[in-house]
Design a protein around this motif. Structure first.
Motif, PDB file in Angstrom:
ATOM      1  N   LYS A  40     124.078  73.467  56.237  1.00 23.13           N
ATOM      2  CA  LYS A  40     124.196  72.233  57.037  1.00 23.13           C
ATOM      3  C   LYS A  40     123.956  72.508  58.517  1.00 23.13           C
ATOM      4  O   LYS A  40     123.340  71.697  59.208  1.00 23.13           O
ATOM      5  N   ALA A  43     120.169  72.948  58.941  1.00 25.85           N
ATOM      6  CA  ALA A  43     119.486  71.665  58.777  1.00 25.85           C
ATOM      7  C   ALA A  43     119.667  70.784  60.013  1.00 25.85           C
ATOM      8  O   ALA A  43     118.699  70.187  60.505  1.00 25.85           O
ATOM      9  N   VAL A  64     117.009  63.769  57.728  1.00 28.66           N
ATOM     10  CA  VAL A  64     117.689  64.703  56.841  1.00 28.66           C
ATOM     11  C   VAL A  64     118.128  63.951  55.592  1.00 28.66           C
ATOM     12  O   VAL A  64     118.630  62.834  55.676  1.00 28.66           O
ATOM     13  N   PRO A  66     119.693  64.892  51.324  1.00 32.43           N
ATOM     14  CA  PRO A  66     120.017  65.909  50.317  1.00 32.43           C
ATOM     15  C   PRO A  66     118.881  66.020  49.302  1.00 32.43           C
ATOM     16  O   PRO A  66     118.202  65.038  49.003  1.00 32.43           O
ATOM     17  N   THR A  72     119.273  70.823  51.292  1.00 29.01           N
ATOM     18  CA  THR A  72     118.985  69.751  52.238  1.00 29.01           C
ATOM     19  C   THR A  72     117.514  69.817  52.626  1.00 29.01           C
ATOM     20  O   THR A  72     116.957  70.904  52.743  1.00 29.01           O
TER      21      THR A  72
END
Length: 116
Positions: A40, A43, A64, A66, A72
């Motif tokens: 995370k 990303a 962004v 999932p 991601t």
């Protein structure tokens, strides 16, 4: 009515980007990188870097979402460039894809590399 049209357009664009990304994933990534940082964090860093208008001008949009297979994805409009950020046993793997091998793709790769 305008809101409905806007929502429909956004949905259609997301669908197009999704099919472009799925097609690209059947090929070898433009570049594969690794990081010790959390998925995370990487990303969010990539998204922030790709939104730098001083570097990418008015087309400095980055989104962004999932991934269905876990991880991601950070992507640009029309998925011209995108990166799958995936947590695995060795840390975080980044699979970077670019539709064209041009100056912009190399700049996005450089911005991505600062997040490792």
């Amino acid at each position: 009515m305008r809101i409905l049209m806007l929502a429909l357009t956004a949905t259609m664009l997301a669908g197009c980007a999704g099919s472009v990304m799925n097609d690209a994933r059947t090929q070898t990534p433009y570049k594969v990188l690794n990081s010790d940082k959390a998925e995370k964090v990487v990303a969010q860093c990539v998204q922030f870097g790709w939104q730098d208008e001083a570097v990418f001008g008015v087309d400095a949009a980055a989104y962004v979402e999932p991934r269905n297979a876990g991880g991601t994805t950070v992507y640009t409009r029309s998925a011209e460039s995108f990166v799958d950020v995936i947590t695995d046993a060795s840390g975080t793997t980044l699979n970077y894809y670019a539709q064209k091998d041009d100056f912009v793709a190399k700049r996005r790769l450089a911005a991505l590399a600062t997040c490792l």
